[in-house]
Enzyme design. Structure first.
Site, PDB file in Angstrom:
ATOM      1  N   GLY A  37       0.479  -1.033   0.563  1.00  0.00           N
ATOM      2  CA  GLY A  37       0.080  -0.073   0.180  1.00  0.00           C
ATOM      3  C   GLY A  37       1.121   1.532   0.156  1.00  0.00           C
ATOM      4  N   GLU A  38       0.219   2.207   0.789  1.00  0.00           N
ATOM      5  CA  GLU A  38       1.044   3.879   0.628  1.00  0.00           C
ATOM      6  C   GLU A  38       1.551   4.656  -0.989  1.00  0.00           C
ATOM      7  OE1 GLU A  38       4.661   3.090   2.391  1.00  0.00           O
ATOM      8  OE2 GLU A  38       4.158   2.509   4.379  1.00  0.00           O
ATOM      9  N   GLY A  39       0.751   3.269  -1.964  1.00  0.00           N
ATOM     10  CA  GLY A  39       0.813   4.297  -3.291  1.00  0.00           C
ATOM     11  C   GLY A  39       2.527   3.311  -3.748  1.00  0.00           C
TER      12      GLY A  39
END
Lengths: 314, 314
Positions: A281-283
């Protein structure tokens, strides 16, 4: 998208000093990017990465391998520059913004009622909408929120149907995974039959709504978007269910190791650029894929033509 | 490789602020890179891309969709900055060098005799060896040489066996492809039973020998290498057949659309980092993969640990 810019990009591609098709997906990416920017020889110069953070009432049900206070701890880590996304954004020369959304006020546990009221969902959508910088020329939206693979799985279950959308998230064991799957199934059936946006309110989280708002805003500004993993794509799914063309300005940055992501990408009709087993996640996966989009544009816009270089065509 | 640096990198990875394994292949890449550099927290700062160019006598047999004068024309294009590899090297912040090898003296047509004499092959290997900068910290070797997918296919046929190693190269039609396959089969059987290095001389080209020399030199200097497509991997194959461990300092940058590349990678035991349909050569796919290696090191070396960031472990 600007059909004239796409046609001009395609025409240019055909006379660049390479065999036709030899740059593979980079050629399609450059033409797609040219179309959204309305320029035949575009460059990626100002990518923006936004990480939205939210907390989830459903964590009370023990759906995550990490405790819910990690969300706020990780936001501090983002702000101090210590997370993976900080390194990846810096490495991709992208501007990183972190947007925590009412972390001290988690969404309601959606096994008991809707996660968000309509005004709460609208507020989160608007926060996403407002976070996109109008001068950005490529957008990555990412997230942090302990419990949010459960929310994403519930959204996919409610909006697409079937089961198997729950995965291990940050690292659930078998018992945790089967509890999560039950919770997802139960929540999706409790909140079934709603419109896509009402489903988002009922099952989503603030960071998921904000990603949807940002993706919609990017289209309005003709900023191409690189989608990240399962949770980002669950946000995109909401827009897709409203209108399947709503994600035409989006490319899938990567295929996550979170099990159901591949299936979600298939539903969205997107082939991932990268497949490196990321599931953070987190981009993060999308930020890594910025390099691919930028390189595609660099080749397309920087290469010489056969005529310019005095190279014989095949 | 430095076992201590690998162990230190693995130990560090285990306490970085992410779920274990969440960065997928980036984690393995960082540990591998740390081992070759002998540093637990490495960075990729000085990548070098070398494009070797050579001409091939076998082009007289009509094995390419492009005429042989394109090799020298493309070298001029590299020198003027107009090719794909110029854009990709610049974009990856890599130092690009172009090394033309006796372009006015093509190798002999290997359907009639050995492509190179032993001294010619040794000279090309040495040119590759000498081209590697000792301060580089990551190496990409690429090539330009009309006809060189034929040479690469002949090498794979002679060294691995089987058929189906000939592909469309820069864009052969069906008739051209079957002619090429016949030529490859005939050449491989004419020059069968030689040692790997003698096979290289008999069927290779100067740019292929030079790539092999550069890859070997990089190992000596502990510079990790990103392998490119089919021709680069045919050069690597020669080293691999001498000693299967000779490519431990190499990672596969991408899977080329040239049909037999996937099979060659499998033989080498390398899983590609990227799969974007490129089939250009020039080191293009590997240059794009520099970003992945650099990002892996950036995450590994730049992220905070759980303790540093005050984040609870799962």
């Amino acid at each position: 998208t600007d059909a004239e810019a796409v046609a001009a990009a395609r025409a240019r591609d055909a006379v660049l000093t390479k065999p036709p098709g030899a740059l593979g997906r980079l050629e399609d990416l450059a033409a797609w990017y040219a179309g959204w920017r309305g320029v035949a020889t575009p460059r990626v110069e100002r990518p923006q990465v936004i990480v939205f953070a939210g907390n989830h009432g459903v964590t009370a049900k023990g759906v995550s391998a990490f405790p819910p206070e990690v969300t706020v701890q990780m936001v501090a880590n983002f702000e101090a520059g210590g997370a993976a996304i900080n390194q990846l954004a810096l490495d991709a020369n992208a501007y990183l913004e972190v947007v925590p959304l009412a972390l001290n006020r988690p969404t309601a546990d959606f096994t008991e009622g809707p996660a968000m009221s309509p005004p709460e969902a609208a507020e989160a959508l608007a926060a996403g909408w407002q976070s996109v910088h109008e001068r950005a020329d490529l957008l990555v939206v990412g997230e942090m929120g302990i419990g949010n693979t459960t929310a994403a799985a519930a959204l996919a279950t409610a909006l697409i149907g079937g089961d198997g959308w729950a995965g291990r998230g940050t690292g659930l064991d078998d018992a945790g995974l089967s509890r999560k799957a039950e919770i997802v199934a139960e929540a999706a059936s409790r909140h079934a039959g709603l419109s896509p946006l009402d489903t988002l309110a009922a099952l989503g989280g603030r960071e998921i709504a904000a990603m949807a708002g940002a993706i919609a805003r990017a289209r309005h500004l003709r900023i191409p978007v690189v989608l990240d993993g399962f949770i980002c794509c669950a946000a995109a799914l909401v827009l897709h269910e409203v209108n399947p063309a709503a994600l035409d300005h989006c490319v899938a940055g990567h295929r996550s190791a979170e099990a159901a992501h591949a299936r979600l990408l298939e539903h969205l009709g997107k082939a991932p650029l990268l497949d490196l087993g990321l599931r953070l996640g987190e981009g993060s996966g999308a930020a890594l894929a910025i390099h691919v989009v930028r390189a595609a544009c660099a080749c397309h816009s920087g290469m010489a033509t056969f005529a310019e270089a005095g190279v014989s065509e095949g």
